[in-house]
Scaffold this motif. Structure first.
Motif, PDB file in Angstrom:
ATOM      1  N   ASP A 168       0.879  -1.315  -0.163  1.00 36.83           N
ATOM      2  CA  ASP A 168       0.146  -0.018   0.082  1.00 36.83           C
ATOM      3  C   ASP A 168       0.722   1.157  -0.091  1.00 36.83           C
ATOM      4  O   ASP A 168       1.461   1.532   0.998  1.00 36.83           O
ATOM      5  CB  ASP A 168      -1.102   0.011   1.191  1.00 36.83           C
ATOM      6  N   PRO A 169       0.987   1.814  -1.243  1.00 33.96           N
ATOM      7  CA  PRO A 169       1.819   3.172  -1.221  1.00 33.96           C
ATOM      8  C   PRO A 169       1.276   4.338  -0.154  1.00 33.96           C
ATOM      9  O   PRO A 169       2.104   5.193   0.364  1.00 33.96           O
ATOM     10  CB  PRO A 169       1.553   3.671  -2.659  1.00 33.96           C
ATOM     11  N   ALA A 170       0.222   4.086   0.036  1.00 32.99           N
ATOM     12  CA  ALA A 170      -0.428   5.257   1.135  1.00 32.99           C
ATOM     13  C   ALA A 170       0.267   5.054   2.476  1.00 32.99           C
ATOM     14  O   ALA A 170       0.661   6.140   3.186  1.00 32.99           O
ATOM     15  CB  ALA A 170      -1.842   5.311   1.230  1.00 32.99           C
ATOM     16  N   ILE A 171       0.719   3.771   2.866  1.00 32.38           N
ATOM     17  CA  ILE A 171       1.416   3.836   4.185  1.00 32.38           C
ATOM     18  C   ILE A 171       2.726   4.402   4.043  1.00 32.38           C
ATOM     19  O   ILE A 171       3.314   5.070   5.122  1.00 32.38           O
ATOM     20  CB  ILE A 171       1.473   2.332   4.534  1.00 32.38           C
ATOM     21  N   LEU A 172       3.349   4.291   2.957  1.00 32.27           N
ATOM     22  CA  LEU A 172       4.718   4.914   2.712  1.00 32.27           C
ATOM     23  C   LEU A 172       4.497   6.456   2.916  1.00 32.27           C
ATOM     24  O   LEU A 172       5.445   6.913   3.458  1.00 32.27           O
ATOM     25  CB  LEU A 172       5.204   4.459   1.385  1.00 32.27           C
ATOM     26  N   GLU A 228       7.906   8.490   2.964  1.00 32.11           N
ATOM     27  CA  GLU A 228       8.889   7.629   2.303  1.00 32.11           C
ATOM     28  C   GLU A 228       8.425   7.390   0.935  1.00 32.11           C
ATOM     29  O   GLU A 228       7.167   7.663   0.810  1.00 32.11           O
ATOM     30  CB  GLU A 228       8.963   6.193   2.940  1.00 32.11           C
ATOM     31  N   THR A 229       9.193   6.739  -0.030  1.00 31.68           N
ATOM     32  CA  THR A 229       8.970   6.653  -1.529  1.00 31.68           C
ATOM     33  C   THR A 229       9.192   5.371  -1.742  1.00 31.68           C
ATOM     34  O   THR A 229       9.904   4.589  -1.021  1.00 31.68           O
ATOM     35  CB  THR A 229       9.703   7.520  -2.302  1.00 31.68           C
ATOM     36  N   PRO A 230       8.608   4.700  -2.638  1.00 34.41           N
ATOM     37  CA  PRO A 230       9.003   3.225  -2.920  1.00 34.41           C
ATOM     38  C   PRO A 230      10.587   3.212  -3.279  1.00 34.41           C
ATOM     39  O   PRO A 230      11.320   2.166  -3.136  1.00 34.41           O
ATOM     40  CB  PRO A 230       8.256   2.901  -4.517  1.00 34.41           C
TER      41      PRO A 230
END
Length: 91
Positions: free
Chosen positions: A3-7, A12-14
């Motif tokens: 889930d990119p929203a958690i990052l 943080e970014t991928p």
């Protein structure tokens, strides 16, 4: 599932995650603090590490069955006991 929203919530970014994973060794030891590790695992490739980080509940068993998670010291039962014991201590 990742889930990119958690990052984003952690700022943080991928790419940050990718760089952190690439910088790490894929061997993991766990056990008592100050003692010898009761369990030592080796992941055979970086993709295995990413898969384990992305979905540990599913991938732990899959990686073990595919021989991409190798027990260097201890058994799979020792690893599960350690993980479940630590989980009980946190909750």
């Amino acid at each position: 599932m990742f889930d990119p929203a958690i990052l984003r919530a952690f700022g943080e970014t991928p790419e940050d995650v990718r760089q952190a994973v690439l910088a790490q060794n894929v061997q993991v030891s766990a056990g008592e603090i100050g003692g010898l590790p009761a369990v030592h695992i080796r992941l055979t490739d970086r993709a295995a590490l990413l898969a384990l980080l992305r979905d540990p509940d599913l991938q732990l068993g899959e990686l073990f069955m595919d021989q991409r998670l190798v027990m260097v010291q201890g058994s799979i039962y020792d690893l599960l006991e350690l993980l479940l014991r630590d989980d009980r201590d946190v909750q």
